[in-house]
Design a protein around this motif. Structure first.
Motif, short mmCIF file in Angstrom:
data_model
loop_
_atom_site.label_atom_id
_atom_site.label_comp_id
_atom_site.label_asym_id
_atom_site.label_seq_id
_atom_site.Cartn_x
_atom_site.Cartn_y
_atom_site.Cartn_z
N TRP A 102 0.71 -1.23 0.05
CA TRP A 102 0.04 0.02 0.04
C TRP A 102 0.93 1.42 0.03
N ILE A 103 2.05 1.35 0.83
CA ILE A 103 2.91 2.49 1.07
C ILE A 103 4.19 2.21 1.32
N VAL A 104 4.80 3.25 0.85
CA VAL A 104 6.52 3.04 1.20
C VAL A 104 6.72 4.27 2.38
N ASP A 105 7.93 3.94 2.95
CA ASP A 105 8.31 5.12 3.78
C ASP A 105 9.07 6.34 3.20
N SER A 106 9.57 7.06 3.87
CA SER A 106 10.29 8.02 3.26
C SER A 106 11.53 7.92 2.20
N GLU A 107 11.93 6.52 2.41
CA GLU A 107 13.29 6.03 1.65
C GLU A 107 12.86 5.16 0.87
N GLY A 108 11.30 5.02 0.51
CA GLY A 108 11.03 4.13 -0.41
C GLY A 108 10.77 2.74 -0.17
N ARG A 109 11.14 2.36 1.12
CA ARG A 109 10.87 0.83 1.59
C ARG A 109 9.52 0.77 1.76
N SER A 110 8.88 -0.44 1.40
CA SER A 110 7.73 -0.96 1.72
C SER A 110 7.72 -1.40 2.94
N THR A 111 6.51 -0.90 3.55
CA THR A 111 6.18 -1.09 5.03
C THR A 111 4.67 -1.27 5.25
N THR A 112 4.37 -1.78 6.33
CA THR A 112 3.30 -2.00 6.74
C THR A 112 2.67 -1.13 7.82
N ASP A 113 3.59 -0.13 8.50
CA ASP A 113 3.26 0.85 9.40
C ASP A 113 2.64 1.77 8.95
N PRO A 114 1.05 2.01 9.21
CA PRO A 114 0.67 3.33 8.63
C PRO A 114 1.14 4.71 8.89
N ASP A 115 1.88 4.65 10.08
CA ASP A 115 2.07 5.69 10.79
C ASP A 115 3.49 6.40 9.60
N ALA A 116 4.15 5.39 8.88
CA ALA A 116 5.14 5.87 8.11
C ALA A 116 4.70 6.71 6.73
N PHE A 117 3.24 6.69 6.57
CA PHE A 117 2.86 7.58 5.42
C PHE A 117 2.79 9.00 5.93
N GLU A 118 2.36 9.20 6.97
CA GLU A 118 2.24 10.54 7.39
C GLU A 118 3.79 11.03 7.92
N GLY A 119 4.34 10.30 8.37
CA GLY A 119 5.78 10.60 8.95
C GLY A 119 5.56 11.47 10.22
N PRO A 120 6.47 12.55 10.53
CA PRO A 120 7.75 12.86 9.49
C PRO A 120 8.79 11.91 9.63
N PRO A 121 9.58 11.70 8.54
CA PRO A 121 9.50 12.36 7.21
C PRO A 121 8.26 11.63 6.53
N PRO A 122 7.50 12.20 5.56
CA PRO A 122 6.43 11.69 4.89
C PRO A 122 6.89 10.38 4.08
N GLY A 123 6.03 9.52 4.00
CA GLY A 123 6.40 8.38 3.12
C GLY A 123 5.32 8.73 1.73
N SER A 124 4.76 7.64 0.90
CA SER A 124 4.18 7.82 -0.11
C SER A 124 3.07 6.59 -0.52
N LEU A 125 2.12 6.91 -1.05
CA LEU A 125 1.06 5.86 -1.50
C LEU A 125 1.72 5.25 -2.75
N VAL A 126 1.56 4.08 -2.86
CA VAL A 126 2.20 3.42 -4.17
C VAL A 126 1.23 3.50 -5.15
N PRO A 127 1.73 4.10 -6.33
CA PRO A 127 1.22 4.25 -7.71
C PRO A 127 0.63 2.82 -8.00
N LEU A 128 -0.56 2.66 -8.48
CA LEU A 128 -1.12 1.47 -9.02
C LEU A 128 -0.39 1.05 -10.25
#
Lengths: 348, 348
Positions: free
Chosen positions: A202-228
């Motif tokens: 679903w998401i990656v953290d601020s270093e582009g690593r796949s993560t299952t921690d939803p807090d890594a999305f908002e951060g800081p530093p912010p992560g990203s939604l994964v494009p379809l």
């Protein structure tokens, strides 16, 4: 765990927003939008959002009573400035204008800038399709509220850039309401609120690593939604950011965008201009029957058409009622109590 | 392992198709399309396809010399019947018509039925964007050549339904050319030809099981391409099947469609009608600069804009030449030899 009927929730929406000064038309648009979203199962655009909208109205981010300006207009297009009015009203007016123009011709595009949150885009595309036309609606964040890093990048550079298509069909409306990311940001926020993990992918953290921690999305530093689908979803999001941002004049994603909104691109296409409306609808009907006739895959009960899961949920919730989480309900109750206290103080 | 210059390949295209009776305009369209596809790295739409087109011409599936009929027309739209003419010419005429109409107004849609294979859709969307307009092109198989099972289903019910967007930008053209599946069918065919496995997630077999065996795609019994992001890609494909199939009159995917083709939907949007063309292009330019400014993810060298990988490949191949596999080259040579023999026999 309160459960409500649609009319009870419509009353709540009325009581909150009319006390804040919303016009009867604004109240009606909010009632239709929020309660319909709950009925369809899209709770993230339902009454849950009332406290946020109340805050936005109090901060003049949503300007009640604002009227749209028609900046540019022709028989097949218009550019509207929403003057930061209520998104549910501005979006509805824009969709109505697109319908009127497309009906007179073959197709029409309407863009909209300086408009607050539109909510569930399917509302507008469906409204177009219920008039017998094909509807397409896409929005960006008018430059702000970015949540997606470009393919190959680590920093957020695009809004989530959702899009919705709807097509008239004999037994209802085909409706697709998606973001070009694996999931919408709201689903990550719900997981974070509930203290749950998100699925891988679903998401990656601020270093582009796949993560299952939803807090890594908002951060800081912010992560990203994964494009379809990687570059495909990135590309679709980039196109939407330009259609909605650049054609409306509201602007594409950028640093320091200031006030965010939903810059909007809407398209209505009139099938009757391309042949007979009835022939179009018969073709669609036969196609859907063919699609449904496929053998069903393991784990599924039947093949569904886009929009059917929502239509069925609406039937179910219309009977069984709409469940609202305790927390949402207590937030709304607190707002209502405060508004009532305030108005009785004023009447003293 | 022959390597060719673009002009050598243009000569080959000329020699084959002019001997088959193609007009100078048809030859030019094929030269531009096939050699440009090779230059951009889209070899599946390059000279590799010559033997297939030769067969199609001989079977009168492609009707050389056919002219399109304008079935319906207004200032903002048209419905064309391609009379089974060469796709590369019909698509080019349809795109030119969309450009002419959109330039006079704000936007225009052109549909096209009874038209043979269009090839690389980016050719047409890019052609629109090079005229300063936003281009969108989508095709189905005019009812036939299905390759995708619906979400939750096992049997093929949709064409692959590719789509292409292009947007004018100051330093070139943004171009996105995708199918709403994880990969296009051609990539699976290439793996099967080479005796290689496909990555997990590209295809499922006839029972919906994920497989790495490319032969499970064609079967029998046939499998399916996996839709991009599950129901999202299924939904996008379904929308394209209707836009291209139902609005053109060519028809949506169906059983026993008979002759397949590329029923087509094209849209051209004129940014100048929504404001100043220069302001639009500046907004796009600033947006792209912002997107590129993201820190780069591990494993990537830079952030690219859709269309840039192809543009760079074109620069590279224009210098280094275009590689054509031995097998493709021997197929083309055999066709050329046969055509030359045939014409020298006729001249005796």
């Amino acid at each position: 765990m309160p459960i409500f009927t649609p009319s009870e929730l419509r009353q709540v929406v009325h009581d909150v927003f009319s006390r804040l000064g919303a016009s009867p038309e604004e109240v009606r648009r909010l009632q239709d939008h929020l309660v319909e979203s709950n009925l369809l199962g899209h709770d993230s655009h339902g009454v849950w959002i009332i406290p946020l909208y109340v805050d936005m109205i109090r901060q003049q981010h949503i300007v009640l009573g604002a009227k749209p300006d028609v900046v540019i207009e022709s028989s097949s297009h218009a550019v509207l400035d929403g003057n930061w009015g209520l998104g549910q009203l501005m979006g509805w007016l824009a969709a109505r204008l697109a319908v009127d123009k497309a009906r007179q011709g073959a197709l029409a595009a309407v863009t909209l800038r300086n408009c607050s949150h539109l909510g569930r885009l399917g509302e507008y595309s469906q409204m177009i399709a219920r008039q017998g036309l094909i509807g397409f609606v896409a929005v960006n964040g008018q430059g702000g509220v970015q949540g997606v890093a470009p393919w190959g990048g680590l920093e957020r550079r695009l809004s989530v850039n959702p899009m919705s298509y709807a097509i008239p069909a004999p037994d209802g409306v085909i409706m697709l309401d998606i973001s070009p990311t694996v999931v919408a940001a709201g689903k990550v926020a719900v997981k974070a609120l509930r203290g749950e993990r998100v699925p891988e992918g679903w998401i990656v953290d601020s270093e582009g690593r796949s993560t299952t921690d939803p807090d890594a999305f908002e951060g800081p530093p912010p992560g990203s939604l994964v494009p379809l689908g990687g570059y495909k979803g990135y590309g679709l999001g980039l196109i939407v950011d330009i259609l909605a941002g650049a054609l409306s004049g509201g602007g594409c994603s950028r640093p320091d965008a200031g006030r965010w909104g939903n810059a909007t691109f809407m398209l209505a296409i009139n099938p009757a201009a391309f042949g007979e409306q009835r022939a179009f609808e018969t073709e669609v009907k036969n196609f859907l029957a063919y699609v449904r006739s496929s053998r069903v895959a393991p784990g599924f009960e039947e093949v569904l058409i886009p929009g059917e899961p929502e239509a069925r949920e609406k039937v179910r919730r219309s009977r069984a009622g709409i469940f609202v989480e305790d927390r949402t309900w207590s937030n709304i109750t607190a707002i209502l109590d405060e508004l009532k206290r305030h108005s009785s103080e004023r009447s003293l």
